[in-house]
Design a protein around this motif. Structure first.
Motif, PDB file in Angstrom:
ATOM      1  N   ASP A  15       1.253  -1.111  -0.022  1.00 34.62           N
ATOM      2  CA  ASP A  15       0.127  -0.027  -0.224  1.00 34.62           C
ATOM      3  C   ASP A  15       0.869   1.365  -0.093  1.00 34.62           C
ATOM      4  O   ASP A  15       0.272   2.445   0.511  1.00 34.62           O
ATOM      5  CB  ASP A  15      -0.704  -0.192   1.042  1.00 34.62           C
ATOM      6  CG  ASP A  15       0.168  -0.090   2.542  1.00 34.62           C
ATOM      7  OD1 ASP A  15       0.792  -0.322   2.820  1.00 34.62           O
ATOM      8  OD2 ASP A  15      -0.919  -0.444   3.716  1.00 34.62           O
ATOM      9  N   GLY A  16       1.840   1.226  -0.282  1.00 30.11           N
ATOM     10  CA  GLY A  16       3.167   2.162  -0.475  1.00 30.11           C
ATOM     11  C   GLY A  16       3.768   2.730   0.406  1.00 30.11           C
ATOM     12  O   GLY A  16       4.927   3.651   1.070  1.00 30.11           O
ATOM     13  N   ARG A  17       3.276   1.885   1.809  1.00 31.75           N
ATOM     14  CA  ARG A  17       4.156   2.282   3.246  1.00 31.75           C
ATOM     15  C   ARG A  17       5.168   1.885   3.425  1.00 31.75           C
ATOM     16  O   ARG A  17       5.552   0.716   2.394  1.00 31.75           O
ATOM     17  CB  ARG A  17       3.591   2.331   4.405  1.00 31.75           C
ATOM     18  CG  ARG A  17       1.881   2.579   4.135  1.00 31.75           C
ATOM     19  CD  ARG A  17       0.984   2.481   5.603  1.00 31.75           C
ATOM     20  NE  ARG A  17       0.596   1.004   6.071  1.00 31.75           N
ATOM     21  CZ  ARG A  17       0.659  -0.259   6.793  1.00 31.75           C
ATOM     22  NH1 ARG A  17       0.354   0.112   8.094  1.00 31.75           N
ATOM     23  NH2 ARG A  17      -0.564  -1.093   6.252  1.00 31.75           N
ATOM     24  N   LEU A  18       6.100   2.273   4.003  1.00 32.04           N
ATOM     25  CA  LEU A  18       7.700   1.793   4.717  1.00 32.04           C
ATOM     26  C   LEU A  18       7.231   1.139   5.893  1.00 32.04           C
ATOM     27  O   LEU A  18       6.354   1.015   6.513  1.00 32.04           O
ATOM     28  CB  LEU A  18       8.576   3.049   5.395  1.00 32.04           C
ATOM     29  CG  LEU A  18       8.818   3.587   4.152  1.00 32.04           C
ATOM     30  CD1 LEU A  18       9.986   5.071   4.934  1.00 32.04           C
ATOM     31  CD2 LEU A  18       9.943   2.739   3.069  1.00 32.04           C
ATOM     32  N   PRO A  19       8.017  -0.212   6.162  1.00 28.15           N
ATOM     33  CA  PRO A  19       7.276  -1.088   6.974  1.00 28.15           C
ATOM     34  C   PRO A  19       7.676  -0.055   8.631  1.00 28.15           C
ATOM     35  O   PRO A  19       6.494  -0.990   9.126  1.00 28.15           O
ATOM     36  CB  PRO A  19       8.653  -2.161   7.322  1.00 28.15           C
ATOM     37  CG  PRO A  19       9.478  -1.942   6.036  1.00 28.15           C
ATOM     38  CD  PRO A  19       9.310  -0.290   5.443  1.00 28.15           C
ATOM     39  N   SER A  20       8.276   0.745   8.742  1.00 30.11           N
ATOM     40  CA  SER A  20       7.618   1.109   9.847  1.00 30.11           C
ATOM     41  C   SER A  20       5.850   2.431  10.221  1.00 30.11           C
ATOM     42  O   SER A  20       5.858   2.296  11.425  1.00 30.11           O
ATOM     43  CB  SER A  20       8.451   1.631  10.837  1.00 30.11           C
ATOM     44  OG  SER A  20       9.164   2.960   9.552  1.00 30.11           O
ATOM     45  N   GLU A  21       5.811   1.972   8.927  1.00 31.53           N
ATOM     46  CA  GLU A  21       4.426   3.111   8.785  1.00 31.53           C
ATOM     47  C   GLU A  21       3.616   2.834   9.398  1.00 31.53           C
ATOM     48  O   GLU A  21       2.741   1.781   9.021  1.00 31.53           O
ATOM     49  CB  GLU A  21       4.753   4.124   7.530  1.00 31.53           C
ATOM     50  CG  GLU A  21       5.991   4.990   7.210  1.00 31.53           C
ATOM     51  CD  GLU A  21       5.144   5.457   6.069  1.00 31.53           C
ATOM     52  OE1 GLU A  21       4.534   6.540   5.788  1.00 31.53           O
ATOM     53  OE2 GLU A  21       5.810   4.581   5.169  1.00 31.53           O
ATOM     54  N   LYS A 172       4.539  -2.755  10.444  1.00 29.97           N
ATOM     55  CA  LYS A 172       3.618  -2.353  11.805  1.00 29.97           C
ATOM     56  C   LYS A 172       2.424  -2.425  11.064  1.00 29.97           C
ATOM     57  O   LYS A 172       2.360  -1.602   9.560  1.00 29.97           O
ATOM     58  CB  LYS A 172       3.806  -1.123  12.313  1.00 29.97           C
ATOM     59  CG  LYS A 172       5.284  -1.037  13.296  1.00 29.97           C
ATOM     60  CD  LYS A 172       6.009   0.297  13.374  1.00 29.97           C
ATOM     61  CE  LYS A 172       6.516   0.770  14.925  1.00 29.97           C
ATOM     62  NZ  LYS A 172       7.103   2.230  14.668  1.00 29.97           N
ATOM     63  N   ASP A 173       1.531  -2.617  11.992  1.00 26.48           N
ATOM     64  CA  ASP A 173      -0.078  -1.778  11.502  1.00 26.48           C
ATOM     65  C   ASP A 173      -0.766  -2.639  10.217  1.00 26.48           C
ATOM     66  O   ASP A 173      -0.902  -2.288   9.324  1.00 26.48           O
ATOM     67  CB  ASP A 173      -0.948  -0.223  11.265  1.00 26.48           C
ATOM     68  CG  ASP A 173      -1.160  -0.134  11.460  1.00 26.48           C
ATOM     69  OD1 ASP A 173      -3.010  -1.231  11.638  1.00 26.48           O
ATOM     70  OD2 ASP A 173      -2.148   0.835  11.500  1.00 26.48           O
ATOM     71  N   LEU A 174      -0.826  -3.947  10.567  1.00 28.34           N
ATOM     72  CA  LEU A 174      -1.207  -4.570   9.212  1.00 28.34           C
ATOM     73  C   LEU A 174      -2.765  -4.364   8.724  1.00 28.34           C
ATOM     74  O   LEU A 174      -3.179  -4.552   9.237  1.00 28.34           O
ATOM     75  CB  LEU A 174      -1.358  -6.461   9.948  1.00 28.34           C
ATOM     76  CG  LEU A 174      -0.075  -6.760  10.643  1.00 28.34           C
ATOM     77  CD1 LEU A 174      -0.292  -8.281  10.520  1.00 28.34           C
ATOM     78  CD2 LEU A 174       1.659  -6.843   9.674  1.00 28.34           C
ATOM     79  N   ASN A 175      -2.828  -4.393   6.970  1.00 24.65           N
ATOM     80  CA  ASN A 175      -3.805  -4.962   6.741  1.00 24.65           C
ATOM     81  C   ASN A 175      -3.757  -5.741   6.482  1.00 24.65           C
ATOM     82  O   ASN A 175      -3.882  -6.663   6.452  1.00 24.65           O
ATOM     83  CB  ASN A 175      -3.990  -3.718   5.007  1.00 24.65           C
ATOM     84  CG  ASN A 175      -2.849  -3.862   4.082  1.00 24.65           C
ATOM     85  OD1 ASN A 175      -2.682  -5.214   4.333  1.00 24.65           O
ATOM     86  ND2 ASN A 175      -2.035  -3.274   3.429  1.00 24.65           N
TER      87      ASN A 175
END
Length: 247
Positions: A15-21, A172-175
């Motif tokens: 979804d375009g995020r970095l792993p830590s976002e 972080k913060d899984l979809n």
């Protein structure tokens, strides 16, 4: 989805995020005037509405569970029939929903100062309007805001985050897509100011070193959530103060 690449060669997630976002987060307190406390929270495309009632006298069907030295926490979890796109995943009051309700109840039994409300009942009503992963975490975060809005005494904010371990990365913060893979995952909630974990669930096998790293990432995620929730509460208090001043 075992063969799905969760992180591209450039280091970005699907979804375009970095792993830590974290996912984009939006929240609001006091969405219902009829409830003692309420909140709405979006994390990405997972959207949750919470209404809190109490402390009040135990309802007739709960009186046999009343506790003489602390409040009884009653958690009702539901998922709207339109919350998922896939028909096969639409909620039907299944065991998973009951387990989520139980886990959320246990989480807040550990964070609410229940001894301040003996022989009383606190109801936490949660509805998932749209589901796109990390339902437990978003429900806990939304319920925290609802409880704060209701003026319920807490030991600390209760913040939850989910983490996948993928090729050595803590995501972080899984979809929903990331949550559906076979990667080892951790879901946790904690009291960030007290630095105390109150719920941890592990799915899949992790090496001891990976487990330690994953716990660091999930702790960092909870702290990030705390920063967002605290900012929302501060904004809500400022708005209330401004409105009172105008009156």
């Amino acid at each position: 989805m075992a063969g799905l690449e969760l992180i591209s060669d450039e280091g970005y997630r699907i979804d375009g995020r970095l792993p830590s976002e974290l996912r984009r987060t939006r929240c609001r307190l006091g969405v219902f005037t009829q409830a003692d406390g309420s909140a709405y929270l979006e994390q990405g495309n997972t959207k949750v509405l919470v209404a809190v009632y109490g402390p009040h006298e135990p309802s007739p069907n709960m009186r046999n569970q009343v506790l003489p030295d602390k409040a009884l926490i009653n958690c009702e979890y539901s998922q709207a029939t339109f919350s998922t796109a896939e028909r096969k995943n639409r909620p039907r009051g299944d065991r998973k929903g009951q387990e989520l309700s139980m886990h959320i109840k246990q989480t807040f039994e550990a964070s609410i100062l229940t001894e301040l409300y003996p022989r009383s009942q606190i109801d936490i009503n949660i509805q998932v309007l749209q589901s796109d992963g990390s339902n437990y975490c978003v429900c806990v975060n939304a319920a925290t805001l609802g409880l704060i809005d209701a003026g319920i005494a807490l030991k600390d904010y209760t913040c939850a985050c989910s983490v996948n371990v993928y090729r050595g990365f803590g995501i972080k913060d899984l979809n929903r897509v990331e949550e559906s893979t076979n990667c080892p995952a951790i879901v946790a909630s904690m009291l960030p100011k007290l630095n105390q974990m109150i719920y941890v669930e592990q799915n899949g096998r992790l090496h001891a070193d990976e487990m330690a790293d994953a716990l660091l990432v999930v702790t960092s995620g909870c702290q990030d959530i705390f920063t967002l929730l605290d900012a929302a509460v501060q904004d809500h208090v400022r708005n209330l103060t401004t409105n009172v001043g105008r009156e």
